[in-house]
Motif scaffolding. Structure first.
Motif, PDB file in Angstrom:
ATOM      1  N   LYS A  60      60.343   0.684  32.360  1.00 30.23           N
ATOM      2  CA  LYS A  60      59.373   0.425  33.259  1.00 30.23           C
ATOM      3  C   LYS A  60      59.135   1.771  34.005  1.00 30.23           C
ATOM      4  CE  LYS A  60      61.245  -4.098  34.108  1.00 30.23           C
ATOM      5  NZ  LYS A  60      61.683  -5.028  35.449  1.00 30.23           N
ATOM      6  N   LEU A  61      57.695   2.037  34.108  1.00 34.14           N
ATOM      7  CA  LEU A  61      57.221   3.313  34.870  1.00 34.14           C
ATOM      8  C   LEU A  61      57.287   3.125  36.019  1.00 34.14           C
ATOM      9  CD1 LEU A  61      54.345   3.843  32.264  1.00 34.14           C
ATOM     10  CD2 LEU A  61      56.477   5.069  32.355  1.00 34.14           C
ATOM     11  N   GLU A  62      57.686   4.176  37.147  1.00 35.83           N
ATOM     12  CA  GLU A  62      58.099   3.820  38.267  1.00 35.83           C
ATOM     13  C   GLU A  62      57.269   4.883  39.380  1.00 35.83           C
ATOM     14  OE1 GLU A  62      62.157   2.939  38.914  1.00 35.83           O
ATOM     15  OE2 GLU A  62      61.616   0.910  38.655  1.00 35.83           O
ATOM     16  N   GLU A  63      57.596   6.332  39.086  1.00 36.24           N
ATOM     17  CA  GLU A  63      57.260   7.327  40.151  1.00 36.24           C
ATOM     18  C   GLU A  63      56.824   8.446  39.301  1.00 36.24           C
ATOM     19  OE1 GLU A  63      59.223   8.098  43.749  1.00 36.24           O
ATOM     20  OE2 GLU A  63      58.842   6.175  44.589  1.00 36.24           O
ATOM     21  N   ALA A  64      55.916   9.319  39.941  1.00 31.48           N
ATOM     22  CA  ALA A  64      55.820  10.724  39.186  1.00 31.48           C
ATOM     23  C   ALA A  64      56.006  11.830  39.925  1.00 31.48           C
ATOM     24  CB  ALA A  64      53.959  10.773  38.631  1.00 31.48           C
TER      25      ALA A  64
END
Length: 354
Positions: free
Chosen positions: A229-233
């Motif tokens: 799951k993609l969360e923060e950059a």
């Protein structure tokens, strides 16, 4: 919200260093104004705040901030409009998040009068440091550290809250390419990821260094359990535009409740842009990149407001983002900054006059 009223002592600097500053060539976060606010917590209560000349201070080598990392902060900005009035942007949100961080780190909550009234007082004193013009801001760093002495592993009984101010220009980071994390995590369930704790940021430095060595500026963090799951950059919240819908992860114990993030969501909805707050999977992003439906990725945070991402890599494969003319990221950035600089009507009631 705590609302105890304090008077604030002011000790003015004998002279100002403002004329020594080249405001056209500022390095972000390295130049500070003439004054700072200091307020200590001891014997179970906050003491009288003082605004004094910006200067180093002495601290015991056994202060718990050094040994057990009790340190939290916020990032804010002040803006000057064309009439020389100075404005804050959603300071109540910063205060609320600061106190959530304090609770999670077993630190005392700050009162509204110290945080908001203290900030307004020091800003009024330093208003000449806030320059007019789109892109010029005064960056505000409220923070709290544990100053109680002793190396026993327990929360401190003494703390110091401070506000320091740094003039800033537009934050240009150039083209940003990112790596999607496969091993390292920014935060874990049950941890302190939702707090703006100093240790969250130092923990990112090493994996970011590894990304830099591969030619990438930042990391898109994934969930600690599955890395799917993609969360923060980097240190920012992240948005993905697939076709004409914006997606961003929901806030959680792992994801910071970004004020820029929530403002962009509200702006997008006002403008009729479809927004979905849900987990975006790595596999979903790669499929969208392959079939051409992935249009934009951008980070959102106080420093850069919006930071477009031009490419991402996963498992040693790089995917380029298309160059598009109708960038939602840049449209939203323009609309948000116009509100902050009072160049557009603030229909949300976000701006607060100093």
């Amino acid at each position: 919200m705590l609302k105890t009223t304090f008077e604030i002592d002011i000790v003015r600097a004998s002279s100002s260093k403002i004329n020594e500053v080249d405001f056209e060539n500022l390095s972000f976060g390295n130049t500070f104004t003439d004054h700072m606010l200091v307020c200590d917590f001891k014997e179970g209560s906050w003491q009288k705040p003082i605004i004094k000349p910006y200067e180093p201070f002495l601290i015991d080598p056994s202060a718990k901030v050094f040994h057990y990392g009790q340190a939290i902060f916020e990032g804010m900005k002040a803006y000057k409009d064309e009439y020389d009035d100075v404005w804050l942007f959603r300071p109540d949100e910063n205060l609320g998040r600061f106190n959530k961080s304090a609770v999670r780190m077993a630190m005392p909550e700050i009162t509204e009068s110290i945080f908001i009234d203290g900030l307004k007082t020091v800003l009024d004193l330093e208003r000449n440091w806030v320059k007019k013009g789109l892109g010029n801001t005064l960056y505000i760093r409220p923070f709290m550290i544990a100053i109680g002495s002793g190396v026993i592993a327990q929360p401190s009984t003494q703390y110091r809250f401070m506000i320091i101010l740094s003039p800033a220009r537009s934050y240009y980071s150039g083209e940003v390419k990112v790596i999607i994390a496969e091993h390292y995590s920014r935060a874990a369930n049950g941890g302190i990821g939702a707090a703006k704790a100093a240790g969250n940021y130092s923990a990112q430095f090493y994996p970011t260094k590894l990304a830099n060595e591969k030619g990438y500026q930042q990391i898109i963090w994934t969930d600690d359990a599955t890395h799917t799951k993609l969360e923060e950059a980097g240190t920012m919240n992240v948005f993905f535009r697939i076709n004409n819908t914006l997606y961003t992860a929901p806030t959680s114990e792992r994801i910071l409740d970004g004020i820029t993030r929530k403002s962009l969501i509200d702006l997008a909805k006002r403008e009729g842009i479809n927004v979905e707050v849900r987990s975006v999977l790595v596999a979903e992003l790669i499929e969208a990149a392959k079939n051409g439906s992935l249009k934009e990725i951008f980070g959102a945070g106080t420093a850069a407001v919006v930071s477009p991402i031009v490419a991402f890599a996963y498992q040693d494969v790089e995917y380029q983002l298309p160059k598009i003319e109708n960038s939602i990221a840049l449209q939203l950035k323009e609309k948000l900054t116009k509100i902050q600089y009072k160049l557009a009507e603030d229909t949300f009631g976000w701006t607060v006059k100093v």
